[in-house]
Write an enzyme that holds these catalytic residues in place. Structure first.
Site, short mmCIF file in Angstrom:
data_model
loop_
_atom_site.label_atom_id
_atom_site.label_comp_id
_atom_site.label_asym_id
_atom_site.label_seq_id
_atom_site.Cartn_x
_atom_site.Cartn_y
_atom_site.Cartn_z
N ARG A 192 19.58 -18.39 30.60
CA ARG A 192 20.37 -18.75 29.41
C ARG A 192 19.81 -20.07 28.89
NH1 ARG A 192 24.88 -21.85 28.00
NH2 ARG A 192 26.20 -20.90 26.38
N LYS A 200 20.18 -29.45 30.79
CA LYS A 200 21.38 -30.01 31.43
C LYS A 200 21.09 -31.36 32.08
CE LYS A 200 24.25 -25.97 31.83
NZ LYS A 200 25.02 -25.05 32.68
#
Length: 288
Positions: free
Chosen positions: A269, A235
């Protein structure tokens, strides 16, 4: 910090998830591998365009040690294009069916905020609903989860993928995320939903600074009394902080995932399953 206190920070909880009758223990953290059936996912390396490509990716992720496969057909990156329910269904359901035909024991979660897609995916064989909106974008979602009685990932987000960036305003991001999750947990409890995983929503209506504050204080989410999922993989908080591209963000992802595990994350995740599993194995070996 004493030895007992140190041990309390990792792999402590005895949660289990009932996935279509198969119990997944969270005594040691699990890895959720990402399959994005979208043409515009934020990380190009994760984009898949067909059920056949999803099967190839699933084969790799399961071989690398994925405990859960997370299949999504709606890109949730900031400013992503909206798509119809029908298009999302056409992306997700055939992939679920194809994977389970080849790997009937695989545990699949569906990444959707739409109750109709969630229900069709569970009917196709998925076992978990992973809702980025935490029930805020479809008023039928909580009732659907309660009726289906499947594990549900309750993520914190404000607004929609199209508007969330403008809503990243907090006095204390951790306290406000906890408070907003508590409201939704109360609704789920009233409906009798049993298996809930909480996700602070890294990158969703949060700035890079908010994301690092959430990570630094992730253990405070334990007050909610549910397992914690951390979605940090590649991210912007990683690659923007390092001044690199997403393609080069694996090492940074391992670093923040390590912190998340030490702060109490129960599920990671990730795009890169093998590295996440190795991180968990090595951290587990530090426990006496």
């Amino acid at each position: 910090m004493t030895t007992l206190e140190a041990k309390d920070t990792l792999f402590k909880k005895k949660y289990t998830l009932n996935c279509r009758g198969k119990l997944l223990s969270l005594e040691v953290p699990l890895v959720m591998g990402i399959l994005n059936l979208t043409p515009d996912s934020f990380y190009p390396g994760s984009r898949l365009s067909s059920a056949e490509e999803a099967l190839q990716k699933a084969t790799q992720l399961l071989s690398d040690g994925a405990d859960i496969l997370d299949i999504g057909g709606y890109s949730s990156r900031p400013g992503a294009a909206d798509i119809s329910v029908q298009e999302e269904l056409e992306r997700v359901v055939p992939a679920i069916e194809t994977i389970l035909q080849n790997f009937p024991e695989a545990v699949i979660s569906v990444d959707t905020f739409r109750a109709e897609v969630a229900e069709a995916s569970i009917a196709a064989g998925a076992a978990i609903i992973n809702d980025i909106s935490g029930g805020t974008l479809d008023e039928a979602m909580f009732e659907t989860v309660a009726r289906l009685q499947v594990p549900y990932v309750l993520m914190h987000m404000r607004g929609t993928p199209q508007t969330m960036t403008s809503l990243a305003n907090y006095n204390d991001v951790v306290l406000e995320v906890v408070d907003e999750l508590l409201v939704q947990l109360g609704k789920l409890q009233q409906l009798g939903v049993k298996d809930v995983i909480v996700d602070p929503g890294f990158g969703f209506a949060k700035t890079v600074a908010h994301n690092f504050e959430l990570l630094r204080r992730l253990e405070e989410l334990r007050i909610l009394g549910h397992p914690i999922l951390a979605g940090l993989s590649r991210k912007s908080m990683v690659y923007k902080s390092l001044g690199i591209d997403q393609a080069d963000a694996l090492t940074g992802t391992v670093a923040v995932n390590t912190v998340a595990l030490m702060k109490g994350a129960d599920i990671l995740r990730v795009h890169d399953v093998k590295e996440a599993k190795q991180t968990i194995i090595l951290l587990e070996k530090t426990q006496l």
